[in-house]
Write an enzyme that holds these catalytic residues in place. Sequence first.
Site, PDB file in Angstrom:
ATOM      1  CG  ASP A   1      30.593  -5.096  16.316  1.00 31.11           C
ATOM      2  OD1 ASP A   1      30.121  -5.161  15.173  1.00 31.11           O
ATOM      3  OD2 ASP A   1      31.522  -4.337  16.626  1.00 31.11           O
TER       4      ASP A   1
ATOM      5  CB  CYS B   1      16.810  12.844  13.431  1.00 27.30           C
ATOM      6  SG  CYS B   1      17.932  11.573  14.067  1.00 27.30           S
TER       7      CYS B   1
ATOM      8  CB  CYS C   1      31.402  14.537  10.246  1.00 30.73           C
ATOM      9  SG  CYS C   1      32.506  13.186   9.756  1.00 30.73           S
TER      10      CYS C   1
END
Length: 355
Positions: free
Chosen positions: A142, A196, A206
């Site tokens: 990262d 999914c 969210c």
Amino acid sequence: MQNGVPQTDYNALAARIKAWGKALGFQAVGISDTRLDAAEAHLLQWLADGHHGAMDYMAKHGAKRARPAELVPGTLRVISVRMDYYPQQAKDSHEVLADGSRAFISRYALGRDYHKVLRNRLEKLAQQIRDEIECQCRVFTDSAPVLEVELAQKANLGWRGKHTLLLSREQGSWFFLGEIYIDLPLPVDVPQDNHCGTCNACIAVCPTQAITAPYQLDARRCISYLTIELKDSIPVEMRPLIGNRIYGCDDCQLVCPWNRFAQKTVEPDFAVRNGLDDASLAELFAWDEATFHLRLAGSAIHRIGYEQWLRNIAVALGNAPNTPEVHAALQTRTQHPSSLVREHVEWALRHRSIG
């Protein structure tokens, strides 16, 4: 044997690399090629839409992020690894989020900085490969323009969920990813299918509606972006939505059905430090700068700096229950030297009086 020179058995080498990786503490190791054409198109559109916000580094390298051989010339394959991080003893996230006087910190940041842990292990794996065969390889954690989720999916480590994170049937999403770019023609793994289905739980949960559609994230609305990547003022309309989240947000992972199968980490480095899994907002807001540096040295949180730390906690205190302790904590920073901190403290006091 070809022209008297022994030929490398790359299938056997790939198997050894995966075994070495697991012995070093990675839960999964996979290998992919470097073709990321579809991901490149998605990246360029995401940048064109401005969804990266103030993360200028996302645009700085342009398409190089999707072209491993341009980032590291000679790269033929990418070795992707996965390491679990959810701490064994962490306080239940739902309980902390439900108590507005407590500070919620994304569970990946409760222990030692993962960049250091993964880089150290990846360097060891890379050295084992170099000891076995002459090659050029470079590790990433990262820390460079790398499309790690796309590469991990191609390497059979999981699939991209609708929240844009990598998902695994065996381990959910509570894990870190890392990569080794290498110039060997290793055999590649078969990418995983998406599992999914019709589930939209991550989109619905969210707090800021940052997941604008399946597999589409507007970082400018994401609480992780607002509390970590954004260095300036947090947009006023976003502040009430942040709740008590002072560093990152795990909501889309907490609600994901696949995380029922996630394994907690066995890495001591990822164990909870300084009680950050269940600390009071007022207590953390009282830290002076020396305490901040002392307590958070070696933590991923340390990278945001003391000023941003106070900014984030001020917002959370503005959203906290209306108690004398919370009000008194905010009053201690009304004259803080930082205009950024003062602005968010003043907002918190106003927001509380209005609420």
